[in-house]
Write a protein that holds these residues in place. Structure first.
Motif, PDB file in Angstrom:
ATOM      1  N   TYR A  82      -6.212  92.061 -78.459  1.00  0.00           N
ATOM      2  CA  TYR A  82      -6.082  91.458 -77.126  1.00  0.00           C
ATOM      3  C   TYR A  82      -6.199  89.945 -77.233  1.00  0.00           C
ATOM      4  CZ  TYR A  82     -11.161  90.853 -77.088  1.00  0.00           C
ATOM      5  OH  TYR A  82     -12.451  90.475 -77.388  1.00  0.00           O
ATOM      6  N   ALA A  83      -5.807  89.282 -76.146  1.00  0.00           N
ATOM      7  CA  ALA A  83      -5.859  87.823 -76.094  1.00  0.00           C
ATOM      8  C   ALA A  83      -6.220  87.378 -74.685  1.00  0.00           C
ATOM      9  CB  ALA A  83      -4.498  87.238 -76.473  1.00  0.00           C
ATOM     10  N   PHE A  84      -6.667  86.139 -74.587  1.00  0.00           N
ATOM     11  CA  PHE A  84      -6.837  85.483 -73.298  1.00  0.00           C
ATOM     12  C   PHE A  84      -5.871  84.315 -73.287  1.00  0.00           C
ATOM     13  CE2 PHE A  84     -10.915  87.614 -73.728  1.00  0.00           C
ATOM     14  CZ  PHE A  84     -10.955  88.282 -72.511  1.00  0.00           C
ATOM     15  N   VAL A  85      -5.086  84.226 -72.216  1.00  0.00           N
ATOM     16  CA  VAL A  85      -4.056  83.204 -72.104  1.00  0.00           C
ATOM     17  C   VAL A  85      -4.357  82.361 -70.872  1.00  0.00           C
ATOM     18  CG1 VAL A  85      -1.584  82.803 -71.813  1.00  0.00           C
ATOM     19  CG2 VAL A  85      -2.374  84.728 -73.193  1.00  0.00           C
ATOM     20  N   GLU A  86      -4.363  81.049 -71.037  1.00  0.00           N
ATOM     21  CA  GLU A  86      -4.558  80.146 -69.907  1.00  0.00           C
ATOM     22  C   GLU A  86      -3.202  79.612 -69.485  1.00  0.00           C
ATOM     23  OE1 GLU A  86      -6.937  76.115 -68.511  1.00  0.00           O
ATOM     24  OE2 GLU A  86      -7.354  76.970 -70.482  1.00  0.00           O
ATOM     25  N   MET A  87      -2.883  79.816 -68.218  1.00  0.00           N
ATOM     26  CA  MET A  87      -1.593  79.410 -67.673  1.00  0.00           C
ATOM     27  C   MET A  87      -1.696  78.009 -67.057  1.00  0.00           C
ATOM     28  SD  MET A  87      -0.165  82.185 -68.528  1.00  0.00           S
ATOM     29  CE  MET A  87       1.471  81.922 -67.885  1.00  0.00           C
ATOM     30  N   ALA A  88      -0.558  77.363 -66.840  1.00  0.00           N
ATOM     31  CA  ALA A  88      -0.523  76.017 -66.272  1.00  0.00           C
ATOM     32  C   ALA A  88      -0.983  75.999 -64.812  1.00  0.00           C
ATOM     33  CB  ALA A  88       0.871  75.426 -66.384  1.00  0.00           C
ATOM     34  N   THR A  89      -0.646  77.042 -64.053  1.00  0.00           N
ATOM     35  CA  THR A  89      -1.036  77.110 -62.639  1.00  0.00           C
ATOM     36  C   THR A  89      -1.439  78.538 -62.287  1.00  0.00           C
ATOM     37  OG1 THR A  89       1.171  77.670 -61.820  1.00  0.00           O
ATOM     38  CG2 THR A  89       0.656  75.314 -62.024  1.00  0.00           C
ATOM     39  N   LYS A  90      -2.122  78.675 -61.170  1.00  0.00           N
ATOM     40  CA  LYS A  90      -2.491  80.020 -60.715  1.00  0.00           C
ATOM     41  C   LYS A  90      -1.244  80.813 -60.324  1.00  0.00           C
ATOM     42  CE  LYS A  90      -3.686  78.331 -56.097  1.00  0.00           C
ATOM     43  NZ  LYS A  90      -4.779  78.114 -55.155  1.00  0.00           N
ATOM     44  N   GLU A  91      -0.192  80.124 -59.855  1.00  0.00           N
ATOM     45  CA  GLU A  91       1.062  80.805 -59.521  1.00  0.00           C
ATOM     46  C   GLU A  91       1.701  81.408 -60.774  1.00  0.00           C
ATOM     47  OE1 GLU A  91       0.052  77.877 -56.418  1.00  0.00           O
ATOM     48  OE2 GLU A  91       0.361  77.628 -58.556  1.00  0.00           O
ATOM     49  N   CYS A  92       1.641  80.664 -61.875  1.00  0.00           N
ATOM     50  CA  CYS A  92       2.158  81.192 -63.148  1.00  0.00           C
ATOM     51  C   CYS A  92       1.389  82.446 -63.550  1.00  0.00           C
ATOM     52  CB  CYS A  92       2.030  80.148 -64.258  1.00  0.00           C
ATOM     53  SG  CYS A  92       3.145  78.752 -64.126  1.00  0.00           S
ATOM     54  N   ALA A  93       0.075  82.432 -63.347  1.00  0.00           N
ATOM     55  CA  ALA A  93      -0.750  83.591 -63.703  1.00  0.00           C
ATOM     56  C   ALA A  93      -0.359  84.809 -62.876  1.00  0.00           C
ATOM     57  CB  ALA A  93      -2.232  83.270 -63.519  1.00  0.00           C
ATOM     58  N   VAL A  94      -0.156  84.617 -61.586  1.00  0.00           N
ATOM     59  CA  VAL A  94       0.225  85.731 -60.707  1.00  0.00           C
ATOM     60  C   VAL A  94       1.580  86.310 -61.138  1.00  0.00           C
ATOM     61  CG1 VAL A  94       0.882  86.338 -58.341  1.00  0.00           C
ATOM     62  CG2 VAL A  94      -1.153  84.948 -58.748  1.00  0.00           C
ATOM     63  N   ILE A  95       2.529  85.435 -61.428  1.00  0.00           N
ATOM     64  CA  ILE A  95       3.854  85.904 -61.848  1.00  0.00           C
ATOM     65  C   ILE A  95       3.765  86.605 -63.201  1.00  0.00           C
ATOM     66  CG2 ILE A  95       6.158  85.151 -62.551  1.00  0.00           C
ATOM     67  CD1 ILE A  95       5.950  83.018 -60.311  1.00  0.00           C
ATOM     68  N   ALA A  96       2.969  86.072 -64.115  1.00  0.00           N
ATOM     69  CA  ALA A  96       2.825  86.676 -65.443  1.00  0.00           C
ATOM     70  C   ALA A  96       2.225  88.076 -65.363  1.00  0.00           C
ATOM     71  CB  ALA A  96       1.968  85.788 -66.343  1.00  0.00           C
ATOM     72  N   MET A  97       1.353  88.325 -64.389  1.00  0.00           N
ATOM     73  CA  MET A  97       0.782  89.680 -64.249  1.00  0.00           C
ATOM     74  C   MET A  97       1.876  90.696 -63.933  1.00  0.00           C
ATOM     75  SD  MET A  97      -3.004  89.335 -62.584  1.00  0.00           S
ATOM     76  CE  MET A  97      -2.491  88.497 -61.108  1.00  0.00           C
ATOM     77  N   GLY A  98       2.958  90.245 -63.347  1.00  0.00           N
ATOM     78  CA  GLY A  98       4.083  91.132 -63.076  1.00  0.00           C
ATOM     79  C   GLY A  98       4.806  91.588 -64.335  1.00  0.00           C
ATOM     80  N   LEU A  99       4.502  90.957 -65.462  1.00  0.00           N
ATOM     81  CA  LEU A  99       5.119  91.345 -66.729  1.00  0.00           C
ATOM     82  C   LEU A  99       4.380  92.498 -67.412  1.00  0.00           C
ATOM     83  CD1 LEU A  99       5.818  87.796 -68.246  1.00  0.00           C
ATOM     84  CD2 LEU A  99       7.468  89.331 -67.160  1.00  0.00           C
ATOM     85  N   THR A 100       3.275  92.961 -66.839  1.00  0.00           N
ATOM     86  CA  THR A 100       2.520  94.034 -67.483  1.00  0.00           C
ATOM     87  C   THR A 100       3.443  95.221 -67.737  1.00  0.00           C
ATOM     88  OG1 THR A 100       0.396  95.177 -67.512  1.00  0.00           O
ATOM     89  CG2 THR A 100       1.611  95.250 -65.438  1.00  0.00           C
ATOM     90  N   GLY A 101       3.321  95.787 -68.940  1.00  0.00           N
ATOM     91  CA  GLY A 101       4.179  96.897 -69.334  1.00  0.00           C
ATOM     92  C   GLY A 101       5.393  96.473 -70.136  1.00  0.00           C
ATOM     93  N   ILE A 102       5.677  95.169 -70.173  1.00  0.00           N
ATOM     94  CA  ILE A 102       6.836  94.690 -70.928  1.00  0.00           C
ATOM     95  C   ILE A 102       6.603  94.942 -72.419  1.00  0.00           C
ATOM     96  CG2 ILE A 102       6.009  92.301 -71.219  1.00  0.00           C
ATOM     97  CD1 ILE A 102       8.942  91.412 -70.665  1.00  0.00           C
ATOM     98  N   GLU A 103       7.651  95.362 -73.109  1.00  0.00           N
ATOM     99  CA  GLU A 103       7.522  95.656 -74.539  1.00  0.00           C
ATOM    100  C   GLU A 103       7.709  94.398 -75.366  1.00  0.00           C
ATOM    101  OE1 GLU A 103       8.871  98.874 -76.691  1.00  0.00           O
ATOM    102  OE2 GLU A 103       8.537 100.317 -75.093  1.00  0.00           O
ATOM    103  N   PHE A 104       6.807  94.225 -76.331  1.00  0.00           N
ATOM    104  CA  PHE A 104       6.895  93.106 -77.263  1.00  0.00           C
ATOM    105  C   PHE A 104       6.352  93.549 -78.611  1.00  0.00           C
ATOM    106  CE2 PHE A 104       5.244  88.904 -78.855  1.00  0.00           C
ATOM    107  CZ  PHE A 104       6.492  88.405 -79.189  1.00  0.00           C
ATOM    108  N   MET A 105       7.157  93.408 -79.634  1.00  0.00           N
ATOM    109  CA  MET A 105       6.803  93.817 -80.992  1.00  0.00           C
ATOM    110  C   MET A 105       6.372  95.290 -81.030  1.00  0.00           C
ATOM    111  SD  MET A 105       4.957  90.337 -82.431  1.00  0.00           S
ATOM    112  CE  MET A 105       4.793  90.934 -84.109  1.00  0.00           C
TER     113      MET A 105
END
Length: 122
Positions: A82-105
């Protein structure tokens, strides 16, 4: 005096710092779980930045001046799961949560608020 000189030399970074200071760090941090064991921070950052670039454009959200990417920093746990990622804005964080479930590696990423996130931070 040194900070003032640095701000005068690079006014964009001063503006960016003011924007970041106005938003609680807790609002901008995300937990990213179910990582591939071989995951490296720059690889994860590039993936999230690439995914968010089109999402932010589609939502009409611009990054703060001086922030070229949505991800500011990434810390990957020693075990690498797991990781902790700091986003540039809170709006970026909210949008990034919508990526949950996306496949990577070969893994379906779990993207959410950290366990220590509290509603009062919003």
């Amino acid at each position: 005096a040194a900070a003032a000189a640095a701000a005068a030399a690079d006014p964009l970074s001063a503006l960016t710092q003011a924007t970041l200071a106005s938003q609680n760090r807790q609002e901008r941090r995300l937990y990213v779980g179910n990582l591939s064991p071989a995951m490296a921070a720059p690889v994860l950052e590039q993936f999230i930045n690439t995914c968010l670039a089109s999402c932010l454009t589609g939502a009409g959200i611009e990054l703060p001046t001086g922030c070229p990417n949505a991800v500011l920093s990434t810390w990957i746990a020693p075990a690498g799961s797991y990781a902790f990622v700091e986003m540039a804005t809170k709006e970026c964080a909210v949008i990034a949560m919508g990526l949950t479930g996306i496949e990577f590696m070969g893994q379906a990423l779990k993207i959410s608020r950290p366990n220590n996130y509290t509603a009062e931070a919003r």
